[in-house]
Motif scaffolding. Structure first.
Motif, mmCIF file in Angstrom:
data_model
loop_
_atom_site.group_PDB
_atom_site.id
_atom_site.type_symbol
_atom_site.label_atom_id
_atom_site.label_comp_id
_atom_site.label_asym_id
_atom_site.label_seq_id
_atom_site.Cartn_x
_atom_site.Cartn_y
_atom_site.Cartn_z
ATOM 1 N N PHE A 33 68.887 -32.997 43.551
ATOM 2 C CA PHE A 33 67.749 -32.131 43.861
ATOM 3 C C PHE A 33 66.542 -32.925 44.362
ATOM 4 C CE2 PHE A 33 68.326 -27.733 41.766
ATOM 5 C CZ PHE A 33 69.609 -27.649 42.274
ATOM 6 N N HIS A 34 66.737 -34.207 44.613
ATOM 7 C CA HIS A 34 65.700 -35.003 45.267
ATOM 8 C C HIS A 34 65.359 -34.433 46.639
ATOM 9 C CE1 HIS A 34 69.080 -36.351 47.631
ATOM 10 N NE2 HIS A 34 69.708 -36.700 46.516
ATOM 11 N N PHE A 35 66.137 -33.434 47.103
ATOM 12 C CA PHE A 35 65.862 -32.891 48.435
ATOM 13 C C PHE A 35 64.514 -32.191 48.507
ATOM 14 C CE2 PHE A 35 68.020 -29.174 46.530
ATOM 15 C CZ PHE A 35 67.245 -28.114 46.980
ATOM 16 N N GLY A 36 63.826 -32.072 47.372
ATOM 17 C CA GLY A 36 62.441 -31.620 47.420
ATOM 18 C C GLY A 36 61.593 -32.516 48.306
ATOM 19 N N VAL A 37 61.936 -33.808 48.363
ATOM 20 C CA VAL A 37 61.215 -34.737 49.249
ATOM 21 C C VAL A 37 61.430 -34.357 50.705
ATOM 22 C CG1 VAL A 37 61.037 -37.140 49.998
ATOM 23 C CG2 VAL A 37 61.308 -36.614 47.570
ATOM 24 N N THR A 38 62.659 -33.959 51.048
ATOM 25 C CA THR A 38 62.937 -33.519 52.419
ATOM 26 C C THR A 38 62.123 -32.279 52.758
ATOM 27 O OG1 THR A 38 65.176 -34.404 52.236
ATOM 28 C CG2 THR A 38 64.776 -32.854 54.020
ATOM 29 N N ILE A 39 61.969 -31.382 51.794
ATOM 30 C CA ILE A 39 61.120 -30.205 52.007
ATOM 31 C C ILE A 39 59.696 -30.639 52.335
ATOM 32 C CG2 ILE A 39 60.080 -28.182 50.904
ATOM 33 C CD1 ILE A 39 62.664 -27.780 49.359
ATOM 34 N N PHE A 40 59.177 -31.613 51.573
ATOM 35 C CA PHE A 40 57.835 -32.143 51.855
ATOM 36 C C PHE A 40 57.740 -32.652 53.293
ATOM 37 C CE2 PHE A 40 57.192 -33.057 47.143
ATOM 38 C CZ PHE A 40 56.163 -32.149 47.002
ATOM 39 N N PHE A 41 58.734 -33.412 53.726
ATOM 40 C CA PHE A 41 58.675 -34.040 55.040
ATOM 41 C C PHE A 41 58.743 -33.004 56.164
ATOM 42 C CE2 PHE A 41 60.601 -38.288 53.346
ATOM 43 C CZ PHE A 41 59.393 -38.563 52.717
ATOM 44 N N VAL A 42 59.655 -32.051 56.051
ATOM 45 C CA VAL A 42 59.751 -31.000 57.074
ATOM 46 C C VAL A 42 58.467 -30.177 57.096
ATOM 47 C CG1 VAL A 42 61.003 -28.944 57.833
ATOM 48 C CG2 VAL A 42 62.266 -30.903 56.914
ATOM 49 N N LEU A 43 57.951 -29.857 55.917
ATOM 50 C CA LEU A 43 56.715 -29.073 55.822
ATOM 51 C C LEU A 43 55.539 -29.825 56.428
ATOM 52 C CD1 LEU A 43 55.362 -26.490 54.742
ATOM 53 C CD2 LEU A 43 55.028 -27.665 52.557
ATOM 54 N N SER A 44 55.455 -31.134 56.180
ATOM 55 C CA SER A 44 54.369 -31.935 56.768
ATOM 56 C C SER A 44 54.445 -31.919 58.285
ATOM 57 C CB SER A 44 54.443 -33.377 56.258
ATOM 58 O OG SER A 44 54.133 -33.445 54.886
ATOM 59 N N GLY A 45 55.656 -32.106 58.816
ATOM 60 C CA GLY A 45 55.813 -32.066 60.269
ATOM 61 C C GLY A 45 55.365 -30.735 60.835
#
Length: 401
Positions: A33-45
């Motif tokens: 569930f570390h994919f929360g970091v990926t959510i952060f990155f896509v959201l930032s972009g």
């Protein structure tokens, strides 16, 4: 959405709280569930492109104002909590803060300047999860130039290939040097640096450009929100099936896991976001709730404190309470269960306390400092202050007449 991302990362770090009776396959799933970091990155972009793509100007003043806004949002709490981590190390000698690095002052400088994120051996020092802020800051600095190349030269899709290719070149050059793991291997580069994770930001940028061009009105009836959710959770399931490479900790670090996390998952998250933006779902209403919005605003602090010294102090406090409860039971001559004897229940208590602390720090420190920096003359003179002074001067002139 930020709160959801932070909570997913929290789950990934504490899946071990479930005992041996919990199915191992589920624990492996939660570990991804570390994919929360990926959510952060896509959201930032998405957010940076949505706000700046159509109104950026690569002038000195514009770039200073842009950096000022980014610093105001990210840096104050990170600096304060990082100083707290090294103060904690000074008094306790906890080697987790320094990872055995012999020069804590130098390491502190590496942390407050985000440079530690370029070194595999140092990435988890200070506030361990802060490695992702090096990735974020690299994107913030690069974004205007990404936009410039995309608009002026019509070169958008080739950029992530060039960026990641440059990262691969750095690994080929430096992997044979013992510089604390500076771009020391391909797994580190692909998982922990902007050069490897840039595709996630580009996916967010592409979503913003699509919304700019087409708006949020749609003619088809596809439920992108729920399609996106299904695809998003398929990705950590796939990673949970992969063998964990020696020396690493998750399926994410498997070469196939990197492909799933950095590419398939990023696209799945963008589909989910597109659904949230264009559909009136129950989930959209929940996420727009005022309290949920507050959790989102304070989630940056939650992310920074959910691992490390803050968590340790709370955890030790809960353990102390558990011992006290059993002392009282012994005095009373009763054989009852303690509300603090179960690791999974304690984790829920700590989760609630961490959210409370995050909201408190957001309201009393982060938000005021954010507003103060934005209104200050840091990097560039505050233009709104000039407008106010001009209005006051005009008003005074009019009154004198």
């Amino acid at each position: 959405m930020r709160a959801l991302a932070a909570y997913l990362v929290f789950i990934s770090h504490y899946e071990y709280a479930f005992d041996e009776s919990f199915p191992q396959s589920v624990k492996r799933f939660l570990q991804e569930f570390h994919f929360g970091v990926t959510i952060f990155f896509v959201l930032s972009g998405f957010l940076i492109a949505y706000r700046y793509y159509n109104n950026f100007y690569l002038t000195t003043d514009w770039f200073k104002q842009y950096l000022k806004n980014r610093v105001a949002r990210i840096y104050p709490m990170y600096l304060l909590l990082t100083l707290g981590a090294f103060t904690y190390f000074y008094f306790t000698g906890d080697a987790q803060v320094t990872a055995g690095f012999a020069h804590p002052f130098g390491l502190l400088l590496m942390n407050v300047t985000f440079l530690r994120g370029f070194f595999n051996d140092l990435k988890f020092t200070g506030i361990a999860q802060g490695w992702s802020l090096t990735v974020e800051e690299c994107f913030y600095f690069s974004a205007p130039f990404i936009f410039l190349v995309a608009k002026k030269y019509n070169k958008f899709y080739i950029q992530p290939l060039i960026v990641t290719g440059f990262g691969a070149l750095l690994v080929l050059i430096f992997r044979n040097f013992d510089w604390y793991g500076f771009f020391g291997n391909f797994t580190f580069m692909m998982v922990y640096t902007f050069l490897g994770r840039c595709f996630e930001f580009f996916v967010g940028i592409q979503l913003a450009l699509m919304i700019h061009k087409k708006g949020i009105q749609r003619s088809n009836k596809l439920l992108y929100t729920y399609i996106g959710i299904i695809l998003v959770f398929i990705c950590p399931y796939l990673m949970s099936l992969l063998p964990i490479p020696a020396g690493w900790t998750a399926g994410l670090h498997n070469p196939l896991g990197i492909v799933v996390n950095n590419y398939l998952l990023a696209v799945s998250i963008a589909i989910f976001f597109y659904g949230l933006l264009t559909e009136g779902t129950v989930l959209k209403k929940v996420l727009s709730n005022k309290f949920v919005e507050l959790l989102g605003k304070s989630s940056y602090i939650f992310y920074l404190i959910h691992l490390g010294y803050m968590y340790k102090y709370i955890h030790d406090g809960v353990e102390w309470l558990n011992d006290k409860v059993f002392e009282w039971y012994d005095k009373w001559g009763v054989d009852w269960h303690s509300p603090f004897e179960y690791d999974w229940l304690n984790l829920i208590f700590i989760f609630i306390i961490l959210n409370g602390i995050s909201i408190l720090l957001f309201k009393t420190i982060e938000e005021p400092l954010n507003h103060y920096i934005r209104k200050s003359d840091f990097l560039i003179k505050n233009k709104s202050a000039d407008k106010v002074s001009h209005k006051d001067a005009a008003s005074a002139t009019a009154n004198s007449k």
